[in-house]
Design a protein around this motif. Structure first.
Motif, PDB file in Angstrom:
ATOM      1  N   GLU A  51       0.837  -1.202   0.000  1.00  9.84           N
ATOM      2  CA  GLU A  51       0.000   0.000   0.000  1.00  9.84           C
ATOM      3  C   GLU A  51       0.872   1.251   0.000  1.00  9.84           C
ATOM      4  OE1 GLU A  51      -3.104  -0.228   3.048  1.00  9.84           O
ATOM      5  OE2 GLU A  51      -3.403   1.922   2.770  1.00  9.84           O
ATOM      6  N   SER A  89       3.169   5.861  13.618  1.00 19.11           N
ATOM      7  CA  SER A  89       1.818   5.575  14.114  1.00 19.11           C
ATOM      8  C   SER A  89       1.796   4.231  14.842  1.00 19.11           C
ATOM      9  CB  SER A  89       0.801   5.605  12.979  1.00 19.11           C
ATOM     10  OG  SER A  89       0.959   4.483  12.158  1.00 19.11           O
ATOM     11  N   TYR A  92       3.271   4.478  18.433  1.00 21.30           N
ATOM     12  CA  TYR A  92       2.434   5.076  19.472  1.00 21.30           C
ATOM     13  C   TYR A  92       1.182   4.273  19.774  1.00 21.30           C
ATOM     14  CZ  TYR A  92       5.356   9.168  19.423  1.00 21.30           C
ATOM     15  OH  TYR A  92       6.400  10.015  19.515  1.00 21.30           O
ATOM     16  N   LYS A  93       0.962   3.222  18.961  1.00 22.50           N
ATOM     17  CA  LYS A  93      -0.228   2.417  19.200  1.00 22.50           C
ATOM     18  C   LYS A  93       0.033   1.548  20.421  1.00 22.50           C
ATOM     19  CE  LYS A  93      -3.905   1.674  16.378  1.00 22.50           C
ATOM     20  NZ  LYS A  93      -4.316   1.940  15.039  1.00 22.50           N
ATOM     21  N   LEU A  94      -0.367   2.057  21.578  1.00 18.65           N
ATOM     22  CA  LEU A  94      -0.034   1.365  22.804  1.00 18.65           C
ATOM     23  C   LEU A  94      -0.954   0.201  23.066  1.00 18.65           C
ATOM     24  CD1 LEU A  94       0.486   4.526  24.957  1.00 18.65           C
ATOM     25  CD2 LEU A  94       2.246   2.885  24.404  1.00 18.65           C
TER      26      LEU A  94
ATOM     27  N   ARG B 167      -7.517   2.591   9.807  1.00 18.39           N
ATOM     28  CA  ARG B 167      -6.318   3.165   9.219  1.00 18.39           C
ATOM     29  C   ARG B 167      -6.365   3.124   7.689  1.00 18.39           C
ATOM     30  NH1 ARG B 167      -1.208   2.393   7.587  1.00 18.39           N
ATOM     31  NH2 ARG B 167      -1.703   0.262   7.028  1.00 18.39           N
ATOM     32  N   ASP B 168      -6.023   4.249   7.069  1.00 17.96           N
ATOM     33  CA  ASP B 168      -5.886   4.282   5.613  1.00 17.96           C
ATOM     34  C   ASP B 168      -4.914   5.413   5.298  1.00 17.96           C
ATOM     35  OD1 ASP B 168      -6.021   4.467   2.929  1.00 17.96           O
ATOM     36  OD2 ASP B 168      -8.209   4.434   2.778  1.00 17.96           O
ATOM     37  N   ILE B 169      -3.665   5.053   5.052  1.00 19.21           N
ATOM     38  CA  ILE B 169      -2.651   6.105   4.921  1.00 19.21           C
ATOM     39  C   ILE B 169      -2.893   6.988   3.708  1.00 19.21           C
ATOM     40  CG2 ILE B 169      -0.810   4.955   6.213  1.00 19.21           C
ATOM     41  CD1 ILE B 169       0.358   4.137   3.491  1.00 19.21           C
ATOM     42  N   GLY B 186      -5.327   7.071  11.434  1.00 24.18           N
ATOM     43  CA  GLY B 186      -6.042   5.908  11.932  1.00 24.18           C
ATOM     44  C   GLY B 186      -5.770   5.816  13.406  1.00 24.18           C
ATOM     45  N   THR B 187      -6.808   5.902  14.222  1.00 21.79           N
ATOM     46  CA  THR B 187      -6.559   6.081  15.637  1.00 21.79           C
ATOM     47  C   THR B 187      -7.890   6.161  16.369  1.00 21.79           C
ATOM     48  OG1 THR B 187      -5.504   7.636  17.153  1.00 21.79           O
ATOM     49  CG2 THR B 187      -6.537   8.573  15.292  1.00 21.79           C
ATOM     50  N   THR B 206      -5.443   6.475  21.273  1.00 19.99           N
ATOM     51  CA  THR B 206      -4.311   5.787  20.639  1.00 19.99           C
ATOM     52  C   THR B 206      -3.995   6.469  19.327  1.00 19.99           C
ATOM     53  OG1 THR B 206      -5.779   4.297  19.460  1.00 19.99           O
ATOM     54  CG2 THR B 206      -4.918   3.509  21.564  1.00 19.99           C
ATOM     55  N   GLY B 207      -2.798   6.223  18.794  1.00 21.01           N
ATOM     56  CA  GLY B 207      -2.425   6.732  17.481  1.00 21.01           C
ATOM     57  C   GLY B 207      -1.889   8.143  17.518  1.00 21.01           C
ATOM     58  N   GLU B 223      -0.271  13.515  21.337  1.00 23.98           N
ATOM     59  CA  GLU B 223       0.167  12.161  21.665  1.00 23.98           C
ATOM     60  C   GLU B 223      -0.896  11.453  22.503  1.00 23.98           C
ATOM     61  OE1 GLU B 223       4.103  11.871  23.241  1.00 23.98           O
ATOM     62  OE2 GLU B 223       4.845  13.311  21.770  1.00 23.98           O
ATOM     63  N   PRO B 224      -0.835  10.110  22.560  1.00 23.43           N
ATOM     64  CA  PRO B 224      -1.856   9.378  23.298  1.00 23.43           C
ATOM     65  C   PRO B 224      -1.983   9.861  24.744  1.00 23.43           C
ATOM     66  CG  PRO B 224      -0.569   7.869  22.006  1.00 23.43           C
ATOM     67  CD  PRO B 224       0.079   9.213  21.857  1.00 23.43           C
TER      68      PRO B 224
END
Lengths: 190, 326
Positions: A51, A89, A92-94, B167-169, B186-187, B206-207, B223-224
């Motif tokens: 992608e 991304s 940071y996805k915890l 999520r879709d960049i 995406g978050t 998140t994200g 930030e989260p």
């Protein structure tokens, strides 16, 4: 053959900038697999890597007017930045503090961001691309370069090389076919 | 740690236990990370020819169809922009007379824009065309197209909602509020943007999200577990660390106040219970309240708790609740 003449050639760039589909296809054929290799080395998921690379070409096509002679650096930079965005991304996805995928995204983000070391990949990429074109049969190569890289019309090539227009066309289609075939063989042998 | 272990890891030949040990070693020290960066790059550069066989023609066809789609949508975009004001007006009049309060989501489609709204005490869950899920809090309204354009996913929000975005960049998700735009890839995050509140609050769970505001040049990256509060009057943004679980507690019907001015507390109570409040004293309006209310509590119970846990007294006055100092 002058090494510098290839991808950085003024006429080839001009063709790309003007939206010549054939010229862009040459770029796609040459670069797709290699950029995917780079992306998939740092991004853990193959679909996401695909992608990212598809998106790199869409961006390059959309912003083709900005493409300058450093086409290799340009494509590499877009790929690198898209991967960095992706990894950031992910980073940071915890989920849990010591999630292995997250830590991996963390170190790979740092690794790819490192200008010094990513330059190793960028340089190797440029060299590989040149080799791909070099491996064409001599006659085909000449016609291919004159047409796609130097931007000459078939008529001009036939005059210059003293061959018929039909022969020029044959060489061209052979060159394109050979190049694609060659790219595939090249990749499946190893 | 030896180079050969690192190379083994880079080649993907380590088991998960070794992997963890090596990653931790890399993270421990700058020089270790640097060594990894170098070995990794060398390895990637030397394996350009090792990749699997790829059907380039097929990939090129995918690229072409994406390219065409993009051009086509750019055109329809113009048409959609012309239609939106008209449709929006029609929908507005339609929803103003819509008596349904707490129904399961009723989607009304007018060509391309879908509007979902909630009354006081209401809450709705909406699944967007891209699979993102949005939970709408009371007295809120969400508008979105039934098919997103090819370059962005844009929605408009009045009120409060929790967003869980797919999520879709290639297609950033953008939430438009009156004064602020929130852009994400995406978050999950929460936006509270009621017209009668003084502030717009964005909390990231998140994200990563970016906030864009006309008067603030650079986008602000959140930030989260951080909340950005945009003050509409002063046009400034304050960022602070918060417990994101508290922020999205309304999804479970909870109201959590932490040093919240009473003025804001009664706005939230009004949205949940539909009750009007009267507060005459200015000092009381600024009084900072801390407390938790649960879903199953009635307004009377809430008022009793309020009375017990603070120096506030209440009484009913013409169907309104009047709050005073004890």
């Amino acid at each position: 053959m002058d090494k510098g003449i290839l991808i950085t050639n003024h006429y080839f760039i001009k063709n790309i900038q003007e939206g010549n589909q054939e010229a862009f296809k040459v770029l796609f054929d040459l670069y797709y697999t290699k950029l995917l290799h780079v992306a998939y080395s740092y991004v853990p998921n193959k679909e996401d890597a695909e992608e990212i690379v598809q998106d790199v070409f869409l961006k390059a096509w959309k912003k083709r007017k900005n493409i300058t002679t450093n086409i290799n650096g340009y494509l590499f930079k877009i790929t690198k930045n898209s991967c960095l965005d992706y990894l950031r991304s992910k980073k940071y996805k915890l989920s849990s503090a010591n999630n292995i995928e997250q830590l991996e995204a963390f170190i790979n983000h740092k690794a790819l961001k490192d200008e010094q070391t990513s330059l190793i990949i960028e340089k190797e990429l440029a060299q590989r691309i040149q080799e791909c074109i070099k491996l064409l049969p001599a006659k085909c190569q000449k016609v291919f370069i004159k047409s796609r890289i130097d931007g000459l019309k078939n008529k001009e090539i036939s005059d210059e090389l003293d061959i018929s227009i039909k022969t020029v066309e044959n060489h061209m289609s052979k060159a394109l076919k050979y190049m694609r075939l060659h790219l595939r063989e090249f990749l499946s042998i190893l | 740690m030896q180079e050969k272990d690192l190379i083994k890891y880079i080649k993907g030949e380590t088991n998960s236990q070794e992997k963890r040990r090596i990653i931790e070693w890399i993270r421990k020290d700058y020089n270790n990370q640097k060594l990894y960066n170098n070995l990794k790059a060398e390895y990637v550069a030397s394996t350009f020819d090792n990749s699997d066989h790829i059907d380039i023609e097929k990939k090129y066809q995918i690229f072409c169809s994406k390219k065409i789609k993009k051009q086509k949508y750019q055109y329809t975009g113009i048409v959609a922009v012309l239609l939106i004001p008209l449709i929006a007006w029609q929908l507005y009049t339609y929803f103003s007379y819509n008596p349904i309060v707490n129904d399961p989501v009723k989607i009304s489609e007018y060509s391309s824009i879908i509007n979902i709204s909630t009354k006081s005490g209401g809450k709705k869950k909406v699944t967007l065309p891209d699979g993102s899920v949005i939970t709408l809090n009371a007295e809120s309204k969400l508008s979105y197209p039934n098919r997103f354009s090819d370059s962005t996913r844009s929605v408009t929000l009045i009120g409060e909602a929790f967003f869980d975005i797919k999520r879709d960049i290639a297609k950033p998700f953008i939430v438009h509020t009156d004064d602020l735009k929130v852009k994400v890839l995406g978050t999950s995050f929460n936006i509270k943007s009621y017209p009668d509140d003084e502030k717009i609050e964005t909390t990231l769970v998140t994200g990563k999200v970016e906030l864009l505001q006309e008067k603030i040049e650079e986008p602000i990256v959140l930030e989260p577990s951080h909340r950005a509060t945009f003050n509409k009057e002063k046009s400034n943004i304050k960022i602070e660390k918060v417990n994101s679980r508290n922020i999205i507690a309304w999804k479970q019907g909870k109201l959590i106040f932490n040093q919240t001015p009473l003025k804001q507390v009664v706005l939230d109570l009004n949205r949940k219970y539909g009750a009007d409040f009267i507060i005459k004293s200015d000092t009381l309006l600024q009084y900072k309240y801390t407390g938790v209310f649960n879903n199953n509590q009635s307004l009377e119970e809430v008022l009793e708790i309020l009375k017990l846990s603070s120096r506030i007294n209440y009484k009913y006055l013409n169907n309104k609740v009047m709050l005073e100092s004890q």
